[in-house]
Design an enzyme around this catalytic site. Structure first.
Site, mmCIF file in Angstrom:
data_model
loop_
_atom_site.group_PDB
_atom_site.id
_atom_site.type_symbol
_atom_site.label_atom_id
_atom_site.label_comp_id
_atom_site.label_asym_id
_atom_site.label_seq_id
_atom_site.Cartn_x
_atom_site.Cartn_y
_atom_site.Cartn_z
ATOM 1 N N GLU A 1 0.719 -1.232 0.024
ATOM 2 C CA GLU A 1 -0.076 -0.104 -0.131
ATOM 3 C C GLU A 1 0.598 1.321 -0.074
ATOM 4 O OE1 GLU A 1 -0.706 -2.628 1.795
ATOM 5 O OE2 GLU A 1 -2.598 -3.315 1.156
ATOM 6 N N HIS B 1 -11.077 -4.062 9.407
ATOM 7 C CA HIS B 1 -11.748 -3.855 8.180
ATOM 8 C C HIS B 1 -12.866 -2.894 8.533
ATOM 9 C CE1 HIS B 1 -9.708 -7.385 6.829
ATOM 10 N NE2 HIS B 1 -10.215 -7.252 5.631
#
Lengths: 361, 326
Positions: free
Chosen positions: B60, B129
C-alpha cells in the site's frame, strides 16, 4: 531431493585506484581528457561549495547542512551520466549531482537557508526536490519510471539514496515494483559506510547492498564510489539499458563519509579519528588529480585557476542568497493548493495582518 | 435515468474519468481482472486495458508513493486501497510528499491524485476492516478529504476529485455501497468540492454528518419531525477544507447543533466543527453543541459492532437534549 535453484554474483568495478593508477581499460567516454577534466572540475566545485556551506552554518547564515566530503564521485559520476530528459530524485546529500543537473548554487543555499524557493529549480524542471525522510523517494522514482514506460519514452529515473535507506520497507517495495514491471529506473546507493552513527556492518547482514536487487528480479552491482570514471561508466550503461527497455538496475557505490553526518552531528562520538584519517587516502578528488597530472592533462596553474574560479562562483552565489529577502507570510498559503480554498481565506488574511502589525518585510 | 448503487456510481465515475482524460490511470490490488474486492472497478480493465487499470503487487505504501511520481510526470493516478485498515503504510507518502509537493516546489511539481478507500463499519467484516480514521487525513494541510453519502454524490464528487489539481483522499462508506439506489444520468457532471450540502432544510436544530451516518441522521430527523421538530440536516462531504460558512449559517438559524460521526468521539472532525461553532457562532447557540460518535474504544469485532455504531436512537436523544436545554 535438494538442488540449487538460484545462484547469483555481484561484480565490483574499479577503473582508477586510490593511487591514481588505472586498474582497468578506460571506457570510451573517458578517452577524451576534456571529459575527465569536466568531471574533476565538478568534484572540486562540489567540495568547495561544501566547505563554504559549512562555514556559513557556523557563522549563523545557513541552517543545518549535510556535508558530502569524500562522496563527490558518486554524485558527479551519476549525474554526469544522465541525459537532460531523465529525472533525478535525490536524497539530501547530493548537491554535487544537483549542480550538474542545473540546480543553481543560489537555489541550494536558499533550500538549506530555509526558503522553499530553493526547490523551485530554474534548471531541471522535472527533477524532484530533496527527500528528507530517508528512502521515501524510492517509490516516487518507480512512479516517474512507470510514467515514462507507459508513454513509451526513452527516458529513465535516477534515484540516489544512502546505505541506511536500504533497510527501509518502502525501498524494498519500490525495487519489487521496478523489477516486476521492468521499469526504466536506476537506483544508486551512496554507501558511505555510516547512517549517522550506525556502521554499515550493523545496518544489514547482507554481504553487499547491491545483491538486494537480485531478490527483486533485476541486477545489482558494486562500483568503487571514489572512482568517478567507474561510477560514470556503470551508471551510463545502466541508464542506456533502462532507456531502451531493459528494466531497472541497482548500483552500490562504495565510498566513505569523511565529514560529520550534518553540521548538527559530532562523528567523534561514534568513530575514531584513525578510521577517518585512513579513509582520506581513498577519497576521489586527489586520485583523479594525480591521474590527470600524470597523463599531462592537468597542470599546477590549471588547479590554481580552478580554485580561484570556484571561490568566485561560490562567493557570487552566497551574495545573491544573502541578499534574497524572505518570502512574505502569505506565501505559506499560496502554494498549498492550485487555488486557495475559501476556508483558508481568514487565516491568510490574519497572517498578513499580523505581519503588517509587526512591521515585517 | 438508471438506478445506481453507491459502488456502481463509483464504477461509473471511474469509467467516465478514464474516458475523458487519458492521463487518468487506476491501480491497486485486485482491481483488474477481479474488478476490486467490492467490484468498484468491475469491467474497467476490459474497457480501458492493462495500461490504464493496473493490478499491483501487495504494497500500500508504494501505491501512494508511486502516485506522487506519476502525478509529477503528468498523470492523474487513482490508487485504490482495499480497506481503510490497510491505508496506514500510505500515510507517510500522503503526509510527507503528496500534500506538500506543490508547496515545497512553489508549484513546479504538483500532485493530482485520488487515494480511494472503502471505510467504516457495519458489514460484519474481519478485524481491521471497519475503522473510520478520516480525521488523520483531515488534519493534513494540502490534502482534500472527501466522503460521499449517496450514489449521486459518489459519482459527482469522485469526478471532481479526479479533475482536481491537488491530492484528494476519497473515502467510500462501504456500509452503504449497496444499501441504497439512486436515479441519475451518467452525464459527467461533477459536484462541488469544499462545500457542505444542505440535505434537508429545517429551523429547529442543525444535524451535521457525513458518509454512511447520514442515513441514521436523516432517520433521526424523520423521528424528530413526527414530534413537530424540523431539523436541518447537513452533509459535510468535504472534511478538509471545511465549509464552516454553511454550518454556521444553519446554526445561526436554528441555535442548536448535533454532530454525528462513526469515528471515535474524541479528537475527531466533530470536535473541530464544535470548536469552530464555539469560536464563530457562540452567540447564536441556545444549547451546547452535541456530538454523537463511536465510543473512544478499539472498534469491536462483528459481535459488538452494532453496540459501537451510533444508532438513530442515540442521534435522536442527543437532539432532544439540545432541544430541551434551557
Amino acid at each position: 531431493m535438494t538442488k540449487i535453484v538460484a545462484t547469483f554474483e555481484v561484480s565490483y568495478t574499479q577503473i582508477l585506484n586510490k593511487s591514481g593508477k588505472l586498474t582497468g581499460p578506460l571506457p570510451a567516454f573517458a578517452q577524451d581528457p576534456e571529459k575527465l577534466i569536466e568531471l574533476y572540475r565538478a568534484m572540486v566545485l562540489s567540495r568547495a561549495f561544501d566547505a563554504k556551506a559549512v562555514s556559513l552554518h557556523r557563522t549563523g547564515r545557513l541552517g543545518t547542512f549535510p556535508s558530502a566530503v569524500g562522496q563527490e564521485a558518486v554524485c558527479v559520476g551519476t549525474a554526469s551520466a544522465m541525459q537532460e530528459t531523465d529525472v533525478f530524485l535525490p536524497s539530501f546529500r547530493e548537491h554535487g549531482a544537483q549542480l550538474i543537473r542545473g540546480v543553481t548554487l543560489v537555489e541550494q543555499l536558499l533550500y538549506w537557508g530555509g526558503d522553499e524557493r530553493g526547490s523551485d529549480f530554474s534548471g531541471p524542471k522535472k527533477d524532484f526536490p530533496m527527500a528528507v525522510p530517508v528512502g521515501t523517494h524510492a517509490p516516487h522514482a518507480a512512479g516517474v519510471a512507470l510514467a515514462m514506460k507507459l508513454r513509451g519514452e526513452e527516458r529513465a529515473a535516477v534515484c540516489l539514496m544512502g546505505d541506511g535507506a536500504t533497510s527501509r520497507g518502502d525501498v524494498y517495495e519500490s525495487w519489487n515494483m521496478a523489477g516486476v514491471w521492468s521499469l526504466p529506473v536506476v537506483y544508486v546507493i551512496n554507501n558511505n559506510q555510516w547512517a549517522i552513527s550506525l556502521p554499515r556492518s550493523a545496518q544489514s547482514a547482507a554481504e553487499t547492498l547491491a545483491q538486494k536487487a537480485i531478490a527483486a528480479g533485476f541486477p545489482g552491482e558494486q562500483v568503487d564510489g571514489n572512482d568517478v570514471i567507474a561510477v560514470y561508466d556503470v551508471v551510463d550503461k545502466a541508464l542506456k539499458k533502462a532507456r531502451s527497455g531493459g528494466g531497472a538496475h541497482l548500483i552500490e557505490a562504495v565510498t566513505y563519509r569523511l565529514s560529520d553526518h550534518t553540521t548538527a552531528d559530532d562523528a567523534s562520538r561514534y568513530r575514531s579519528d584513525e578510521e577517518v584519517s585512513a579513509r582520506w587516502s581513498e577519497e576521489p578528488i586527489s586520485r583523479m588529480r594525480t591521474y590527470l597530472t600524470e597523463s599531462s592533462a592537468w597542470k599546477k596553474e590549471d588547479e590554481e585557476s580552478l580554485l580561484a574560479e570556484c571561490a568566485k562562483t561560490i562567493e557570487a552565489a552566497v551574495e545573491e542568497y544573502l541578499a534574497t529577502k524572505p518570502l512574505p507570510p502569505e506565501s505559506m498559503f499560496d502554494y498549498l493548493y492550485a487555488e486557495l480554498p475559501a476556508a483558508y481565506a481568514a487565516q491568510r488574511a490574519a497572517a498578513v495582518a499580523a505581519s503588517d502589525e509587526n512591521g515585517d518585510d | 435515468m438508471t438506478e445506481h448503487t453507491l459502488v456502481g456510481a463509483v464504477n461509473l465515475s471511474l469509467a467516465k474519468a478514464l474516458e475523458e482524460d487519458e492521463t487518468v490511470i487506476l491501480f491497486g490490488e485486485d482491481i483488474g481482472v477481479d474488478g476490486g474486492v467490492f467490484r468498484a472497478t468491475d469491467g474497467l480493465v476490459d474497457r480501458f486495458g492493462k495500461d490504464r487499470v493496473l493490478d499491483t503487487p501487495l504494497a500500500e505504501g508504494v501505491l501512494a508513493g508511486m502516485s506522487v511520481g506519476l502525478a509529477a510526470e503528468g498523470f492523474r493516478p487513482v490508487p485504490e486501497i482495499q480497506f481503510m485498515g490497510f491505508i496506514y503504510p500510505a500515510l507517510e507518502q500522503m503526509i510527507s510528499h503528496a500534500s506538500r509537493l506543490r508547496n515545497r516546489t512553489r508549484g513546479r511539481l504538483t500532485c493530482p491524485m485520488v487515494l480511494r478507500a472503502p471505510y467504516g463499519g457495519g458489514i460484519h467484516a474481519p478485524e481491521h476492516h471497519s475503522e473510520s480514521t478520516e480525521a488523520m487525513f483531515a488534519h493534513i494541510p494540502g490534502l482534500r478529504v472527501v466522503i460521499p453519502s449517496s450514489p449521486r454524490r459518489a459519482y459527482g464528487l469522485l469526478l471532481s476529485a479526479i479533475r482536481d489539481p491537488d491530492p484528494v483522499v476519497f473515502l467510500e462508506p462501504k456500509r452503504i455501497y449497496r444499501a441504497v439506489r439512486e436515479d441519475f444520468e451518467d452525464d459527467g457532471e461533477g459536484m462541488p468540492l469544499d462545500s457542505c450540502f444542505i440535505q434537508r432544510e429545517g429551523t429547529d436544530i442543525t444535524l451535521v454528518s457525513w458518509g454512511a451516518m447520514m442515513h441514521e441522521t436523516l432517520a433521526a430527523a424523520d423521528q424528530l419531525a413526527e414530534h413537530g421538530t424540523r431539523a436541518e440536516v447537513i452533509d459535510v462531504a468535504t472534511l478538509r477544507p471545511l465549509d464552516m460558512d454553511t454550518i454556521l449559517a444553519s446554526v445561526e438559524k436554528t441555535g442548536r447543533c448535533v454532530i454525528v460521526h462513526e469515528a471515535v468521539r474524541s479528537n475527531g472532525v466533530g470536535a473541530e466543527i464544535a470548536a469552530r461553532i464555539g469560536e464563530d457562532g457562540l452567540l447564536s447557540l441556545l444549547a451546547p453543541v452535541g456530538r454523537v460518535g463511536g465510543y473512544d474504544t478499539i472498534m469491536p469485532l462483528a459481535r459488538l459492532e452494532g453496540r459501537y455504531m451510533p444508532s438513530t436512537e442515540r442521534v435522536v436523544s442527543a437532539a432532544r437534549r439540545a432541544l430541551e436545554f434551557e
